[in-house]
Design a protein around this motif. Structure first.
Motif, mmCIF file in Angstrom:
data_model
loop_
_atom_site.group_PDB
_atom_site.id
_atom_site.type_symbol
_atom_site.label_atom_id
_atom_site.label_comp_id
_atom_site.label_asym_id
_atom_site.label_seq_id
_atom_site.Cartn_x
_atom_site.Cartn_y
_atom_site.Cartn_z
ATOM 1 N N ASN A 325 4.941 -38.565 -13.308
ATOM 2 C CA ASN A 325 4.168 -37.327 -13.970
ATOM 3 C C ASN A 325 4.321 -36.075 -13.106
ATOM 4 O O ASN A 325 3.685 -35.128 -13.167
ATOM 5 N N ALA A 326 5.363 -35.981 -12.096
ATOM 6 C CA ALA A 326 5.658 -34.947 -11.344
ATOM 7 C C ALA A 326 6.887 -35.108 -10.429
ATOM 8 O O ALA A 326 7.462 -36.278 -10.244
ATOM 9 N N HIS A 327 7.396 -34.055 -10.039
ATOM 10 C CA HIS A 327 8.574 -34.246 -9.068
ATOM 11 C C HIS A 327 7.871 -34.298 -7.469
ATOM 12 O O HIS A 327 7.100 -33.628 -7.160
ATOM 13 N N PHE A 328 8.459 -35.444 -6.842
ATOM 14 C CA PHE A 328 8.139 -35.688 -5.571
ATOM 15 C C PHE A 328 9.247 -35.262 -4.551
ATOM 16 O O PHE A 328 10.392 -35.913 -4.631
ATOM 17 N N ASP A 329 8.972 -34.429 -3.771
ATOM 18 C CA ASP A 329 10.012 -33.904 -2.769
ATOM 19 C C ASP A 329 9.734 -34.882 -1.505
ATOM 20 O O ASP A 329 8.839 -35.637 -1.257
ATOM 21 N N ASN A 330 10.717 -34.741 -0.553
ATOM 22 C CA ASN A 330 10.520 -35.441 0.743
ATOM 23 C C ASN A 330 8.975 -35.176 1.419
ATOM 24 O O ASN A 330 8.769 -33.993 1.454
ATOM 25 N N GLY A 331 8.614 -36.094 1.743
ATOM 26 C CA GLY A 331 7.132 -36.124 2.289
ATOM 27 C C GLY A 331 6.956 -35.251 3.488
ATOM 28 O O GLY A 331 6.126 -34.492 3.741
ATOM 29 N N PHE A 332 8.042 -35.595 4.379
ATOM 30 C CA PHE A 332 8.059 -34.423 5.681
ATOM 31 C C PHE A 332 8.304 -32.954 5.298
ATOM 32 O O PHE A 332 7.547 -32.156 5.985
ATOM 33 N N LYS A 333 9.044 -32.966 4.450
ATOM 34 C CA LYS A 333 9.455 -31.537 4.008
ATOM 35 C C LYS A 333 8.207 -30.962 3.374
ATOM 36 O O LYS A 333 7.748 -29.804 3.722
ATOM 37 N N ALA A 334 7.498 -31.380 2.406
ATOM 38 C CA ALA A 334 6.224 -31.103 1.777
ATOM 39 C C ALA A 334 5.239 -30.658 2.745
ATOM 40 O O ALA A 334 4.609 -29.646 2.569
ATOM 41 N N GLN A 335 5.279 -31.597 3.839
ATOM 42 C CA GLN A 335 3.937 -30.948 4.650
ATOM 43 C C GLN A 335 4.386 -29.769 5.791
ATOM 44 O O GLN A 335 3.715 -29.061 6.136
ATOM 45 N N TRP A 336 5.639 -29.935 6.028
ATOM 46 C CA TRP A 336 6.353 -28.670 6.723
ATOM 47 C C TRP A 336 6.133 -27.376 5.772
ATOM 48 O O TRP A 336 5.577 -26.300 6.327
ATOM 49 N N GLU A 337 6.306 -27.452 4.562
ATOM 50 C CA GLU A 337 5.957 -26.445 3.752
ATOM 51 C C GLU A 337 4.407 -26.092 3.910
ATOM 52 O O GLU A 337 3.963 -24.572 3.804
ATOM 53 N N LEU A 338 3.532 -26.786 3.785
ATOM 54 C CA LEU A 338 2.019 -26.530 3.830
ATOM 55 C C LEU A 338 1.870 -25.837 5.280
ATOM 56 O O LEU A 338 1.074 -24.826 5.156
ATOM 57 N N PHE A 339 2.575 -26.498 6.186
ATOM 58 C CA PHE A 339 2.054 -26.049 7.563
ATOM 59 C C PHE A 339 2.495 -24.423 7.960
ATOM 60 O O PHE A 339 1.820 -23.559 8.322
ATOM 61 N N LEU A 340 4.035 -24.332 7.456
ATOM 62 C CA LEU A 340 4.306 -23.004 7.352
ATOM 63 C C LEU A 340 3.625 -21.815 6.678
ATOM 64 O O LEU A 340 3.267 -20.880 7.028
ATOM 65 N N SER A 341 3.238 -22.326 5.561
ATOM 66 C CA SER A 341 2.468 -21.508 4.713
ATOM 67 C C SER A 341 0.916 -21.208 5.415
ATOM 68 O O SER A 341 0.417 -20.044 5.221
ATOM 69 N N HIS A 342 0.440 -22.265 6.017
ATOM 70 C CA HIS A 342 -0.843 -22.100 6.826
ATOM 71 C C HIS A 342 -0.386 -20.985 7.837
ATOM 72 O O HIS A 342 -1.497 -20.186 8.017
ATOM 73 N N VAL A 343 0.524 -21.173 8.701
ATOM 74 C CA VAL A 343 0.542 -20.221 9.590
ATOM 75 C C VAL A 343 0.802 -18.758 9.462
ATOM 76 O O VAL A 343 0.300 -17.913 10.086
ATOM 77 N N HIS A 344 1.633 -18.610 8.369
ATOM 78 C CA HIS A 344 2.113 -17.273 7.928
ATOM 79 C C HIS A 344 1.330 -16.564 6.737
ATOM 80 O O HIS A 344 1.198 -15.332 6.408
ATOM 81 N N ALA A 345 0.662 -17.406 5.944
ATOM 82 C CA ALA A 345 -0.402 -16.814 4.809
ATOM 83 C C ALA A 345 -1.850 -17.358 4.801
ATOM 84 O O ALA A 345 -2.492 -17.143 3.651
ATOM 85 N N ASP A 346 -2.213 -18.008 5.631
ATOM 86 C CA ASP A 346 -3.550 -18.451 6.030
ATOM 87 C C ASP A 346 -3.908 -19.364 4.796
ATOM 88 O O ASP A 346 -5.129 -19.499 4.632
ATOM 89 N N THR A 347 -2.994 -20.199 4.311
ATOM 90 C CA THR A 347 -3.526 -21.245 3.253
ATOM 91 C C THR A 347 -4.143 -22.364 4.097
ATOM 92 O O THR A 347 -4.049 -22.325 5.378
ATOM 93 N N PRO A 348 -5.229 -22.935 3.122
ATOM 94 C CA PRO A 348 -6.004 -24.036 3.749
ATOM 95 C C PRO A 348 -4.919 -25.229 4.223
ATOM 96 O O PRO A 348 -4.172 -25.371 3.869
#
Length: 383
Positions: A325-348
């Protein structure tokens, strides 16, 4: 569209995990897709700086992937004001000191686990990062696996009713290194170098249980060394001083009981290298790395114990596959994306150094439980 370069000092990329999952399948994969789109007209362009002790190995990696920046001088890289993020995938014993330096230098930090060799050190890292005002994250890759994402979907949708228990099986046979080479580095089997399956895997189980089912309230574990002698990368025998198998029972908030076996001395007779079975009043599910199968209350068969006749039911065929029911990206990459967004866009972002300290705490108390032969409470920790 504005492209913003984020410079990432990556320490430990000559190791298997640091190279394959973090450099190749995460950072370089982000570059191959054109960067990370933050959704506000900004694209982050990751620029890795390869750090480590072996310059020749670092340059080989850099040449292989067309990267420009290599260094064996961690202090000099941390002193560079253009460096935004420090990432650590070194051996556990070297990690805490490097993270302290990075935090003191004002760098955002992202790190493999365990974050330190003991709870005191792990908590101090969290406090230092909080006090310095830097962003901080800890790799918690298992919850980004397709199988566990599907399992979380079932939990959130109320599929299980009241969850009763969780049974986990993890592991595979790691060759001793004499007649076949080992699949894991030799330091994993030396306690003096930070090795051991409890230190390695209990931090994973802490966040998996915490995220999906509830905080761990108590632990009772038995850790052992089944294979006392192994052979290192040079073919020399050495004494295995760290545990290679652990059998744990975890009591969770809400009354759920989890049992997880972790072993590098087990031959695989399951569909995936890790599987979790969750049983509830309304249904059950079995999740692995990629797949998840479920059986609802209304579709549950009625087995009858009779050892005098052969089984006539194909029990494994009675479970239903949970769709992607969804596309699953590499789990490590997915968390890197969340962390970098957190650093530069203050996302939760909640997978921080305090979350990492909970994993260190569970490993520490698991080893204590094994040594003392008793169940031990796991108190909540705060900054």
């Amino acid at each position: 569209m504005t492209r913003k370069t984020v410079r990432i000092a990556m320490n430990g990329v000559t190791g298997r995990m640091g190279y394959r999952q973090h450099l190749v399948r995460s950072i370089l994969a982000l570059r191959e897709q054109g960067g990370l789109d933050l959704g506000d007209g900004t694209v982050l362009w990751p620029e890795p700086i390869l750090l480590g002790r072996r310059e020749h190995a670092l340059r080989q990696i850099a040449d292989r992937h067309g990267l420009a920046h290599v260094s064996t001088d961690v202090d000099a890289v941390l002193a560079d004001p253009t460096v935004d993020v420090y990432f650590d995938a070194q051996v556990t014993s070297a990690r805490e000191g490097s993270l302290r330096k990075a935090i003191a230098a004002g760098k955002h930090v992202y790190t493999e686990k365990p974050t330190a060799t003991g709870l005191d050190g792990a908590l101090e890292l969290a406090r230092l990062a909080h006090g310095r005002g830097v962003r901080h994250g800890v790799v918690q890759d298992k919850i980004f696996l397709p199988g566990l994402i599907k399992l979380k979907r079932l939990v959130d949708g109320g599929f299980f009713g009241r969850i009763l228990s969780v049974r986990g099986e993890f592991g595979y046979w790691v060759f001793e290194g004499d007649w076949q080479s080992a699949q894991r580095p030799s330091w994993n089997y030396r306690a003096e170098d930070g090795g051991g399956i409890v230190v390695d895997m209990f931090p994973h189980w802490e966040y998996v249980l915490h995220e999906l089912f509830g905080r761990v309230k108590s632990v009772q574990a038995l850790a052992t060394t089944h294979v006392p002698q192994r052979w290192d990368e040079r073919g020399k025998p050495y004494d295995a001083t760290a545990d290679d198998a652990a059998y744990g029972i975890f009591e969770l908030e809400g009354g759920v009981i989890a049992q997880i076996n972790s072993s590098w001395t087990v031959r695989v007779n399951r569909d995936e290298l890790v599987e979790f079975q969750v049983d509830g009043t309304e249904g059950s599910a079995v999740a692995g790395l990629r797949k998840c199968r479920a059986q609802h209350r209304g579709a549950t068969p009625k087995p009858v114990w009779n050892p005098d006749v052969p089984a006539t039911e194909a029990f494994r065929e009675q479970w239903q596959e949970v769709p992607d029911n969804a596309h699953f990206d590499n789990g490590f990459k997915a968390q890197w994306e969340l962390f970098l967004s957190h650093v530069h866009a203050d996302t939760p972002y909640r997978w921080d150094l305090l979350a990492g300290a909970r994993g260190v705490q569970l490993a520490e108390l698991g080893l204590k439980s094994s040594a003392e032969g008793r169940r031990i409470d796991v108190p909540e920790i705060t900054l």
